[in-house]
Write an enzyme that holds these catalytic residues in place. Structure first.
Site, PDB file in Angstrom:
ATOM      1  N   LYS A 204      43.673 -58.171  44.008  1.00  0.00           N
ATOM      2  CA  LYS A 204      43.821 -58.900  42.740  1.00  0.00           C
ATOM      3  C   LYS A 204      42.883 -58.323  41.684  1.00  0.00           C
ATOM      4  O   LYS A 204      41.661 -58.391  41.812  1.00  0.00           O
ATOM      5  CB  LYS A 204      43.483 -60.383  42.898  1.00  0.00           C
ATOM      6  CG  LYS A 204      43.804 -61.144  41.602  1.00  0.00           C
ATOM      7  CD  LYS A 204      43.193 -62.521  41.543  1.00  0.00           C
ATOM      8  CE  LYS A 204      41.960 -62.601  40.682  1.00  0.00           C
ATOM      9  NZ  LYS A 204      42.158 -62.324  39.247  1.00  0.00           N
ATOM     10  N   GLY A 256      32.182 -58.922  41.787  1.00  0.00           N
ATOM     11  CA  GLY A 256      32.210 -59.835  40.653  1.00  0.00           C
ATOM     12  C   GLY A 256      30.886 -60.545  40.514  1.00  0.00           C
ATOM     13  O   GLY A 256      29.847 -60.007  40.909  1.00  0.00           O
ATOM     14  N   SER A 257      30.929 -61.755  39.990  1.00  0.00           N
ATOM     15  CA  SER A 257      29.685 -62.459  39.693  1.00  0.00           C
ATOM     16  C   SER A 257      29.060 -63.052  40.955  1.00  0.00           C
ATOM     17  O   SER A 257      29.756 -63.352  41.934  1.00  0.00           O
ATOM     18  CB  SER A 257      29.957 -63.568  38.689  1.00  0.00           C
ATOM     19  OG  SER A 257      30.885 -64.466  39.235  1.00  0.00           O
ATOM     20  N   THR A 258      27.754 -63.246  40.911  1.00  0.00           N
ATOM     21  CA  THR A 258      27.037 -63.843  42.032  1.00  0.00           C
ATOM     22  C   THR A 258      27.534 -65.267  42.268  1.00  0.00           C
ATOM     23  O   THR A 258      27.676 -65.711  43.411  1.00  0.00           O
ATOM     24  CB  THR A 258      25.520 -63.811  41.730  1.00  0.00           C
ATOM     25  OG1 THR A 258      25.133 -62.429  41.650  1.00  0.00           O
ATOM     26  CG2 THR A 258      24.704 -64.483  42.818  1.00  0.00           C
ATOM     27  N   GLU A 259      27.856 -65.958  41.173  1.00  0.00           N
ATOM     28  CA  GLU A 259      28.335 -67.338  41.268  1.00  0.00           C
ATOM     29  C   GLU A 259      29.612 -67.424  42.116  1.00  0.00           C
ATOM     30  O   GLU A 259      29.693 -68.204  43.068  1.00  0.00           O
ATOM     31  CB  GLU A 259      28.615 -67.774  39.829  1.00  0.00           C
ATOM     32  CG  GLU A 259      28.929 -69.192  39.595  1.00  0.00           C
ATOM     33  CD  GLU A 259      29.454 -69.356  38.143  1.00  0.00           C
ATOM     34  OE1 GLU A 259      29.264 -68.437  37.317  1.00  0.00           O
ATOM     35  OE2 GLU A 259      30.071 -70.395  37.890  1.00  0.00           O
ATOM     36  N   GLY A 261      30.735 -65.069  44.084  1.00  0.00           N
ATOM     37  CA  GLY A 261      30.395 -64.510  45.395  1.00  0.00           C
ATOM     38  C   GLY A 261      29.887 -65.581  46.349  1.00  0.00           C
ATOM     39  O   GLY A 261      30.243 -65.603  47.532  1.00  0.00           O
ATOM     40  N   GLU A 278      29.876 -57.416  46.327  1.00  0.00           N
ATOM     41  CA  GLU A 278      29.167 -56.565  45.351  1.00  0.00           C
ATOM     42  C   GLU A 278      28.998 -57.422  44.110  1.00  0.00           C
ATOM     43  O   GLU A 278      29.979 -57.683  43.412  1.00  0.00           O
ATOM     44  CB  GLU A 278      30.007 -55.333  44.999  1.00  0.00           C
ATOM     45  CG  GLU A 278      30.337 -54.434  46.163  1.00  0.00           C
ATOM     46  CD  GLU A 278      29.205 -53.503  46.558  1.00  0.00           C
ATOM     47  OE1 GLU A 278      28.160 -53.511  45.884  1.00  0.00           O
ATOM     48  OE2 GLU A 278      29.375 -52.797  47.556  1.00  0.00           O
ATOM     49  N   CYS A 312      27.495 -53.519  36.333  1.00  0.00           N
ATOM     50  CA  CYS A 312      26.707 -54.386  37.210  1.00  0.00           C
ATOM     51  C   CYS A 312      25.303 -53.825  37.409  1.00  0.00           C
ATOM     52  O   CYS A 312      24.350 -54.574  37.550  1.00  0.00           O
ATOM     53  CB  CYS A 312      27.424 -54.563  38.535  1.00  0.00           C
ATOM     54  SG  CYS A 312      27.973 -52.999  39.202  1.00  0.00           S
ATOM     55  N   GLU A 409      21.399 -62.240  34.034  1.00  0.00           N
ATOM     56  CA  GLU A 409      22.298 -61.117  33.741  1.00  0.00           C
ATOM     57  C   GLU A 409      23.042 -61.407  32.439  1.00  0.00           C
ATOM     58  O   GLU A 409      23.649 -62.460  32.292  1.00  0.00           O
ATOM     59  CB  GLU A 409      23.295 -60.941  34.882  1.00  0.00           C
ATOM     60  CG  GLU A 409      24.141 -59.708  34.689  1.00  0.00           C
ATOM     61  CD  GLU A 409      25.184 -59.547  35.783  1.00  0.00           C
ATOM     62  OE1 GLU A 409      25.846 -60.539  36.114  1.00  0.00           O
ATOM     63  OE2 GLU A 409      25.325 -58.429  36.291  1.00  0.00           O
TER      64      GLU A 409
HETATM   65  P1  NAP Z   1      33.990 -63.049  38.257  1.00  0.00           P
HETATM   66  O1  NAP Z   1      34.289 -64.123  37.317  1.00  0.00           O
HETATM   67  O2  NAP Z   1      33.167 -63.327  39.459  1.00  0.00           O
HETATM   68  O3  NAP Z   1      35.403 -62.483  38.711  1.00  0.00           O
HETATM   69  C1  NAP Z   1      35.594 -61.430  39.622  1.00  0.00           C
HETATM   70  C2  NAP Z   1      36.972 -61.558  40.221  1.00  0.00           C
HETATM   71  O4  NAP Z   1      37.047 -62.738  41.033  1.00  0.00           O
HETATM   72  C3  NAP Z   1      38.080 -61.702  39.188  1.00  0.00           C
HETATM   73  O5  NAP Z   1      39.231 -61.049  39.650  1.00  0.00           O
HETATM   74  C4  NAP Z   1      38.257 -63.206  39.151  1.00  0.00           C
HETATM   75  O6  NAP Z   1      39.475 -63.620  38.649  1.00  0.00           O
HETATM   76  C5  NAP Z   1      38.105 -63.573  40.606  1.00  0.00           C
HETATM   77  N1  NAP Z   1      37.743 -64.970  40.856  1.00  0.00           N
HETATM   78  C6  NAP Z   1      37.259 -65.904  39.989  1.00  0.00           C
HETATM   79  N2  NAP Z   1      37.035 -67.062  40.643  1.00  0.00           N
HETATM   80  C7  NAP Z   1      37.375 -66.866  41.939  1.00  0.00           C
HETATM   81  C8  NAP Z   1      37.344 -67.684  43.118  1.00  0.00           C
HETATM   82  N3  NAP Z   1      36.903 -68.944  43.090  1.00  0.00           N
HETATM   83  N4  NAP Z   1      37.743 -67.160  44.277  1.00  0.00           N
HETATM   84  C9  NAP Z   1      38.163 -65.865  44.347  1.00  0.00           C
HETATM   85  N5  NAP Z   1      38.219 -65.057  43.281  1.00  0.00           N
HETATM   86  C10 NAP Z   1      37.820 -65.527  42.087  1.00  0.00           C
HETATM   87  O7  NAP Z   1      33.315 -61.799  37.587  1.00  0.00           O
HETATM   88  P2  NAP Z   1      33.760 -61.104  36.258  1.00  0.00           P
HETATM   89  O8  NAP Z   1      33.346 -61.997  35.156  1.00  0.00           O
HETATM   90  O9  NAP Z   1      35.161 -60.665  36.296  1.00  0.00           O
HETATM   91  O10 NAP Z   1      32.860 -59.758  36.317  1.00  0.00           O
HETATM   92  C11 NAP Z   1      31.525 -59.709  35.896  1.00  0.00           C
HETATM   93  C12 NAP Z   1      30.558 -59.864  37.064  1.00  0.00           C
HETATM   94  O11 NAP Z   1      30.854 -58.946  38.090  1.00  0.00           O
HETATM   95  C13 NAP Z   1      29.131 -59.583  36.694  1.00  0.00           C
HETATM   96  O12 NAP Z   1      28.298 -60.574  37.213  1.00  0.00           O
HETATM   97  C14 NAP Z   1      28.821 -58.240  37.358  1.00  0.00           C
HETATM   98  O13 NAP Z   1      27.502 -58.018  37.661  1.00  0.00           O
HETATM   99  C15 NAP Z   1      29.679 -58.281  38.554  1.00  0.00           C
HETATM  100  N6  NAP Z   1      30.031 -56.934  39.003  1.00  0.00           N
HETATM  101  C16 NAP Z   1      29.401 -56.421  40.106  1.00  0.00           C
HETATM  102  C17 NAP Z   1      29.693 -55.139  40.549  1.00  0.00           C
HETATM  103  C18 NAP Z   1      29.023 -54.561  41.760  1.00  0.00           C
HETATM  104  O14 NAP Z   1      29.459 -53.533  42.230  1.00  0.00           O
HETATM  105  N7  NAP Z   1      27.987 -55.165  42.290  1.00  0.00           N
HETATM  106  C19 NAP Z   1      30.641 -54.377  39.873  1.00  0.00           C
HETATM  107  C20 NAP Z   1      31.253 -54.920  38.754  1.00  0.00           C
HETATM  108  C21 NAP Z   1      30.940 -56.204  38.331  1.00  0.00           C
HETATM  109  P3  NAP Z   1      39.568 -63.891  37.074  1.00  0.00           P
HETATM  110  O15 NAP Z   1      39.458 -62.579  36.425  1.00  0.00           O
HETATM  111  O16 NAP Z   1      40.889 -64.486  36.877  1.00  0.00           O
HETATM  112  O17 NAP Z   1      38.442 -64.825  36.719  1.00  0.00           O
END
Ligand code: NAP
Ligand code: MG
Length: 499
Positions: A204, A256-259, A261, A278, A312, A409
């Site tokens: 996804k 994605g986000s720590t929250e 995760g 990640e 990230c 962050e």
């Molecule tokens: P996010 O809100 O955590 O979303 C990441 C993905 O998870 C999206 O596809 C999102 O869908 C989906 N998602 C949201 N809620 C979910 C749930 N309850 N269960 C399963 N999946 C769910 O993060 P983001 O705002 O897209 O990205 C920014 C964050 O990603 C930052 O905190 C960044 O540090 C982190 N990041 C980390 C890395 C790494 O390699 N460590 C790389 C890139 C980004 P939606 O898009 O529809 O919300």
């Protein structure tokens, strides 16, 4: 002029340039959008075909630089996710797990080559849907995505050499969820090792950047992969949650986000599903008195303003040793005035659009908190486009470790500058964060670099450089930045059981 030393002359040139508005004037050089053929509506990619969602729902995906709608994209429900997982399971049992590894490799090589062939189109589409400068999608995102498929294709028939004396076995269906900052590259990081290890996938993409993942689905189709080996479902958080909670998924890989995760970690606990996370970061760039200052300043700029700080591992906290602090801050403030902010499709642009309104609100809120707490902002003087989501590159001085902008962050083009006196203090401050994704160390002394790097609790430490990526090198976090590695031999482990 003739009697001045080169460095002094450069300073003078910089000073004159600043008097002329801070930027060399270039004619605009926009990339044409002609190679991109957008559909009006995109369906889900399940079992080798594009199918309408059972939910019947679609949502618009936009260009964040213009707010124009690019296309309608399907919003997958639990039923759609179930169909995708069933198709992945069937493909796994029927073909993929039984296929000779060298044959698996041929398919993955084919995907890599097709990404290369369509690189220009994919770069333009990535920039249109995500807002990042074309220079970056063209030079980094898309070539690295192809490189990941090439690299892992090479491992497919060599897994027993990667783990001598063990018996590596595929896991089954991998459920993969990715964010919006490197859409195609993150898809490659997830799909390439999963396929090489003999698993099938349901992926996804993020709600805001689904288009290059859907083009990748077309490539998978053109590469003639057996139907169901790769399934791509678009949608929101609920679609991601349906993948995570599906009982027939054997492995969950999330970036994605720590929250989110943490929610996923709780959901997967006790199910036997293998998990890699990640997550976010608040990475430190540490500059010692003996560093090559001009190089370091370029590294800091690259570390935080690259991709609008939507990285990230962005070097969002800068620790400068006191002896050079004044000089570094002055050079940084001059350098940000030369950054070109604007049309992401223009080949001269350094800083593009913020990915979404939601992200822009988050950056704006944290920058306000920084000002309220007494930190001093220095911003690029530039006229931001009226339409779209934009934030001027910002450097904060007078920052304390306890300030929100030094702790949380921001995921935007905002740098917090702090100072230190001794190496011990630098290490202590750099490690004083719940995160541990990356760090950069700048010094003239190799031994010092290695000594400091060993003390930093971060998954990646760069020495005299920043934001360098290569498929052969593992990437991942410590503490709240997650666990598991992507890239390199280590990146195979999350997709195998070693009997
Ligand atoms: P996010 O809100 O955590 O979303 C990441 C993905 O998870 C999206 O596809 C999102 O869908 C989906 N998602 C949201 N809620 C979910 C749930 N309850 N269960 C399963 N999946 C769910 O993060 P983001 O705002 O897209 O990205 C920014 C964050 O990603 C930052 O905190 C960044 O540090 C982190 N990041 C980390 C890395 C790494 O390699 N460590 C790389 C890139 C980004 P939606 O898009 O529809 O919300
Ligand atoms: Mg989200």
């Amino acid at each position: 002029m003739a009697t001045e030393k080169p460095a002094a002359r450069l300073e003078l040139v910089n000073e004159r340039m600043l008097q002329f508005g801070g930027k060399w004037q270039y004619a605009s050089a926009p990339e044409s959008t002609e190679p991109v053929k957008l559909e009006k509506k995109y369906n889900l990619f399940i079992n080798g075909k594009f199918v309408a969602p059972k939910s019947g729902r679609y949502y618009p995906t936009i260009n964040p630089a213009t707010e124009e709608t690019l296309a309608e994209v399907a919003d997958a429900s639990d039923t759609d996710v179930d169909l995708a997982v069933r198709s992945a399971r069937q493909a796994y049992e029927k073909y993929w797990r039984k296929l000779k590894p060298s044959e698996r490799a041929k398919y993955i090589f084919r995907i890599a080559r097709m990404i290369q062939e369509r690189a220009r189109e994919l770069s333009i589409l990535e920039t249109m849907n995500g807002g990042k400068p074309i220079r970056m999608s063209r030079d980094d995102d898309i070539p690295l995505a192809a490189a990941h498929f090439f690299y892992y294709a090479g491992w497919a028939d060599k897994l027993e050499y990667a783990f001598p004396g063990r018996n590596p076995q595929s896991l089954g269906v991998a459920g993969q969820i990715i964010p919006w900052n490197f859409p195609l590259l993150m898809a490659a990081w997830k799909i390439a090792p999963a396929l090489a290890c003999g698993n099938t996938v349901v992926l996804k993409p993020s709600e805001t950047t689904p288009l290059t993942a859907l083009e990748l689905a077309r490539i998978v189709q053109d590469a003639d992969l057996p139907p169901g080996v790769v399934n791509i479902v678009t949608g929101f958080g609920a679609t991601g949650a349906a993948i995570v909670n599906h009982p027939n998924v054997n492995k969950v890989a999330f970036t994605g986000s720590t929250e989110v995760g943490k929610i996923i970690q709780r959901a997967v606990a006790g199910t036997g599903k293998k998990l890699t996370l990640e997550l976010g970061g608040k990475s430190a760039n540490i500059i010692f008195n003996d560093a090559a200052i001009d190089q370091a300043v370029e590294g800091i700029i690259n570390g935080i303003f690259y991709n609008q700080g939507h990285v990230c591992c962005a070097g969002s906290r800068l620790f400068v040793q006191e002896g050079v602090a004044e000089k570094v801050i002055r050079k940084l403030n001059d350098r940000i005035q030369t950054l070109r902010v604007g049309d992401p499709l223009d080949k001269n642009t350094d800083v593009g659009a913020i990915n979404s309104k939601m992200q822009l609100d988050k950056i704006t809120e944290l920058v306000k908190a920084g000002k309220d707490e007494g930190c001093v902002p220095h911003q690029t003087r530039c006229t931001l486009p009226k339409k779209g989501f934009w934030f001027a590159p910002t450097v904060f001085t007078n920052v304390a470790m306890s300030n929100r902008i030094a702790q949380e962050e921001i995921f935007g083009p905002v740098l917090s500058v702090l100072t230190f006196r001794t190496p011990e203090e630098a290490v202590e401050k750099a490690n004083n964060t719940p995160y541990g994704l990356a760090a950069g160390v700048w010094s003239d002394k190799g031994a010092k670099l290695f000594k400091i790097a060993n003390k930093l609790r971060a998954g990646v430490v760069w020495g005299n450089t920043y934001n360098q990526f290569d498929p052969t090198s593992p990437f991942g976090g410590y503490k709240e930045s997650g666990f598991g590695r992507e890239g390199g031999v280590q990146g195979l482990l999350p997709y195998l059981s070693l009997e």
